[in-house]
Design an enzyme around this catalytic site. Structure first.
Site: not given
Ligand code: G3P
Length: 216
Positions: A84
């Site tokens: 990533k």
């Molecule tokens: O895949 C990306 C994710 O881990 C981020 O999610 O909920 O932190 O925006 P969030």
């Protein structure tokens, strides 16, 4: 649309793997630290041993050289590792170099079609578009996913679109309708996707009715 699990929680990954519908896992430094894992390498290797599909692990360097160094190291941890790399200028350069070296990249933290397009042109295998965070900022995250899929299809770009930062089951429905290749979902959302109160009521009623008749 394929489903990845967006977590570093090994117990959740094991449980979800049993369902037979998880094609990969995405992690990030926040998700790994939430699990209190001090040994990043051990945590990622464990995940790679549970799920055969692509497992995304993030580099933390800010310079091109350090990103490449880390990516080359991480990619030796398991055959199913995907690196990533954030959608920054240095990340873009690192992605181009790694892709030429046949290292699979998940170009992440994308918040615009332009970032996703550049990641695809650099040779990223995946672009991760953070739908929930864009929604949080008052934009329409899923419309952007739809636009990216349309552009990639139009120009026959092989990069796959991951709808990430998924917060609820409706996001999964919208991602599927938008043509996302993959939705990466937290374990809690995966559970919400399968559960339906009417199914549970239906199962209970069928069982109760079945008890009322004699079975020879
Ligand atoms: O895949 C990306 C994710 O881990 C981020 O999610 O909920 O932190 O925006 P969030």
């Amino acid at each position: 649309m394929r489903i990845f699990l967006d977590t570093a929680n090994v117990e959740h990954i094991r449980k979800a793997a049993k369902l037979g519908i998880i094609s990969g896992v995405t992690t990030n430094p926040s998700l790994v630290s939430q699990e209190g894992k001090a040994d990043y390498q051990a945590a990622i290797k464990e995940v790679c041993s549970i799920i055969q599909g692509p497992i995304s692990a993030e580099v933390l360097g800010e310079e091109v050289e350090s990103m490449i160094e880390q990516a080359q190291d991480i990619s030796t941890w398991a055959p199913n590792i995907v690196i990533k790399i954030p959608a920054t200028i240095t990340g873009l350069e690192a992605t181009s170099i790694l892709a030429k070296d046949n290292i699979k990249v998940n170009f992440t933290l994308c918040f615009s079609l332009n970032q996703a397009l550049l990641g695809a042109l650099a040779g990223a295998t995946y672009v991760s578009f953070f739908v929930g965070r864009l929604d949080d900022a008052g934009h329409d995250g899923m419309q952007a996913v739809k636009d990216i899929v349309e552009v990639f299809n139009h120009y026959q770009l092989p990069t796959q679109v991951i709808a990430a930062s998924i917060r609820h089951p409706q996001h999964c429905v919208a991602a599927a309708k938008a043509g996302a290749h993959i939705a990466t979902v937290p374990y809690s959302v995966l559970m919400q996707m399968i559960r339906h109160p009417l199914t549970e009521i239906g199962v209970t009623r069928f069982l109760a009715d079945w008890q009322r008749v004699s079975h020879q």
